[in-house]
Motif scaffolding. Structure first.
Motif, short mmCIF file in Angstrom:
data_model
loop_
_atom_site.label_atom_id
_atom_site.label_comp_id
_atom_site.label_asym_id
_atom_site.label_seq_id
_atom_site.Cartn_x
_atom_site.Cartn_y
_atom_site.Cartn_z
N ALA A 167 0.83 -1.20 0.00
CA ALA A 167 0.00 0.00 0.00
C ALA A 167 0.87 1.26 0.00
O ALA A 167 0.57 2.23 -0.71
CB ALA A 167 -0.93 0.00 1.21
N ARG A 192 2.22 1.70 -3.46
CA ARG A 192 1.16 2.19 -4.34
C ARG A 192 0.92 3.68 -4.14
O ARG A 192 0.66 4.41 -5.09
CB ARG A 192 -0.13 1.41 -4.06
CG ARG A 192 -1.27 1.79 -4.96
CD ARG A 192 -2.47 0.88 -4.74
NE ARG A 192 -3.53 1.25 -5.65
CZ ARG A 192 -4.73 1.63 -5.26
NH1 ARG A 192 -5.04 1.68 -3.98
NH2 ARG A 192 -5.64 1.95 -6.15
N ASP A 193 1.02 4.14 -2.89
CA ASP A 193 0.80 5.55 -2.57
C ASP A 193 2.01 6.42 -2.88
O ASP A 193 1.96 7.64 -2.69
CB ASP A 193 0.44 5.70 -1.09
CG ASP A 193 -0.93 5.13 -0.75
OD1 ASP A 193 -1.74 4.91 -1.67
OD2 ASP A 193 -1.19 4.91 0.44
#
Length: 72
Positions: free
Chosen positions: A12, A15-16
């Protein structure tokens, strides 16, 4: 904690745009993560917040005691 949770969190964060992931071709295979410029800025702010909270321990304790005495 299972190995699945850190892996999901790192995915995550990647992805960010907070971390980059590099697979190293060594035996055994290894993966390294590093902060991106955005991740470094966020980490700095989190450190500032942690320092603020750490410096406010006595104030937080007093607020808890006051709250608890009102609840009794």
């Amino acid at each position: 904690m299972s190995e699945k949770m850190p892996a999901q969190t790192l995915r995550a964060l990647e992805r960010d745009g907070m971390v980059t992931r590099e697979v190293l071709t060594v035996i055994p295979a290894r993966v390294e993560y590093s902060l991106t410029p955005l991740g470094a800025r966020v980490a700095e702010r989190l450190r500032d917040l942690a320092d603020l909270l750490d410096g406010s321990v006595h104030e937080i304790g007093a607020a808890r005691e006051a709250y608890d005495s009102r609840q009794a």
